[in-house]
Design a protein around this motif. Sequence first.
Motif, PDB file in Angstrom:
ATOM      1  N   HIS A  14       0.826  -1.196   0.000  1.00  0.00           N
ATOM      2  CA  HIS A  14       0.000   0.000   0.000  1.00  0.00           C
ATOM      3  C   HIS A  14       0.868   1.257   0.000  1.00  0.00           C
ATOM      4  O   HIS A  14       1.981   1.263   0.530  1.00  0.00           O
ATOM      5  N   SER A  15       0.333   2.313  -0.586  1.00  0.00           N
ATOM      6  CA  SER A  15       1.084   3.564  -0.682  1.00  0.00           C
ATOM      7  C   SER A  15       1.193   4.240   0.680  1.00  0.00           C
ATOM      8  O   SER A  15       0.359   4.017   1.569  1.00  0.00           O
ATOM      9  N   ALA A  22      -4.514   5.734   7.401  1.00  0.00           N
ATOM     10  CA  ALA A  22      -5.096   4.712   8.260  1.00  0.00           C
ATOM     11  C   ALA A  22      -4.600   4.880   9.696  1.00  0.00           C
ATOM     12  O   ALA A  22      -5.381   4.795  10.649  1.00  0.00           O
ATOM     13  N   GLY A  23      -3.303   5.137   9.832  1.00  0.00           N
ATOM     14  CA  GLY A  23      -2.751   5.355  11.169  1.00  0.00           C
ATOM     15  C   GLY A  23      -3.357   6.580  11.833  1.00  0.00           C
ATOM     16  O   GLY A  23      -3.666   6.568  13.027  1.00  0.00           O
ATOM     17  N   ALA A  24      -3.545   7.645  11.049  1.00  0.00           N
ATOM     18  CA  ALA A  24      -4.124   8.873  11.589  1.00  0.00           C
ATOM     19  C   ALA A  24      -5.562   8.651  12.039  1.00  0.00           C
ATOM     20  O   ALA A  24      -5.983   9.145  13.094  1.00  0.00           O
ATOM     21  N   LEU A  48      -7.384  -4.841   6.371  1.00  0.00           N
ATOM     22  CA  LEU A  48      -7.096  -3.942   5.254  1.00  0.00           C
ATOM     23  C   LEU A  48      -5.736  -4.207   4.622  1.00  0.00           C
ATOM     24  O   LEU A  48      -5.613  -4.257   3.394  1.00  0.00           O
ATOM     25  N   PHE A  49      -4.732  -4.404   5.462  1.00  0.00           N
ATOM     26  CA  PHE A  49      -3.365  -4.523   4.941  1.00  0.00           C
ATOM     27  C   PHE A  49      -2.919  -5.969   4.743  1.00  0.00           C
ATOM     28  O   PHE A  49      -1.832  -6.213   4.208  1.00  0.00           O
ATOM     29  N   THR A 226       5.849   0.559   9.072  1.00  0.00           N
ATOM     30  CA  THR A 226       5.687   0.744  10.511  1.00  0.00           C
ATOM     31  C   THR A 226       5.893   2.197  10.918  1.00  0.00           C
ATOM     32  O   THR A 226       5.099   2.764  11.680  1.00  0.00           O
ATOM     33  N   ILE A 227       6.952   2.813  10.393  1.00  0.00           N
ATOM     34  CA  ILE A 227       7.245   4.207  10.740  1.00  0.00           C
ATOM     35  C   ILE A 227       6.142   5.125  10.231  1.00  0.00           C
ATOM     36  O   ILE A 227       5.698   6.046  10.933  1.00  0.00           O
ATOM     37  N   THR A 228       5.682   4.873   9.012  1.00  0.00           N
ATOM     38  CA  THR A 228       4.644   5.723   8.419  1.00  0.00           C
ATOM     39  C   THR A 228       3.342   5.632   9.195  1.00  0.00           C
ATOM     40  O   THR A 228       2.714   6.649   9.523  1.00  0.00           O
TER      41      THR A 228
END
Length: 271
Positions: A14-15, A22-24, A48-49, A226-228
């Motif tokens: 995923h981009s 998604a994290g936000a 989703l992922f 993970t960082i994103t």
Amino acid sequence: MRTDQSLASLRSTHSAPVVFGAGAAIGVLGGMIGLGGAEFRLPLLIGLFGFAALSAVILNKAMSLVVVLIALPARLAAVPAADVAARWPVVVNLLAGSLLGAWAGAAWAVRMGSSALYKVLAALMVLMAAALVLTHTTTVDPLAMPLWAQVPCGVVAGFGIGVVAAIMGVAGGELLIPTIALLFGEDVKTAGSLSLLVSLPTMLVAFARYSRDGSFAVLGANRRFTITMATGSIVGAVLGGLLLGVFPDAVLIPVLTVILLVSAVKLARHD
């Protein structure tokens, strides 16, 4: 030792904007109720992922650790350091159980078959939904236990929370905060700070156990992912914190509870 090569080789395609968004979104959900949102992130990682259960747990744990490290200084600044330091017996009491629980939980997770782990995660999602409802719709009155009963109860509660946190990859604040209020009579604000002091070493112990297994390689294969997502979670948590109180609990809590229960059903049926 588990040697499932798919865990090490699986990478998200995923981009970055999708991952960050998604994290936000998860961070906003958690921030609006004063939590990190890891319990909502886990089913997203799977549904989703497309990560396998154990991979999702380890990735969720890594992101939870980052969120706690960022939140800790801010949270401690909100409560005088002297007040937190004076309550060190509470932290030690819970850690006596949670560190053992985290090691045991991580060991059980890596030994479980995928099918069993999905069902265990589903059951724990229901537990989180129940904890969410109880802590936001009822008043937690201290049990006023004598010290001889309070200490072993703290160790047992800490062990259970450590197991849950390790298996789900969460910090455990959803369970730690009401436990601290119930067993030790602390207010919610102080309990939140103390919970982070318990969560951090508990997560590190779970990480140490996971690192002994081949499945831990999923972090290296998905470092950027993970960082994103962790960055998105932190940004979302800050925004969610600003929205705290905008949506009444009478509306927000039922919605979040339904999300957790629907996620639990999907995990239980996951093939």
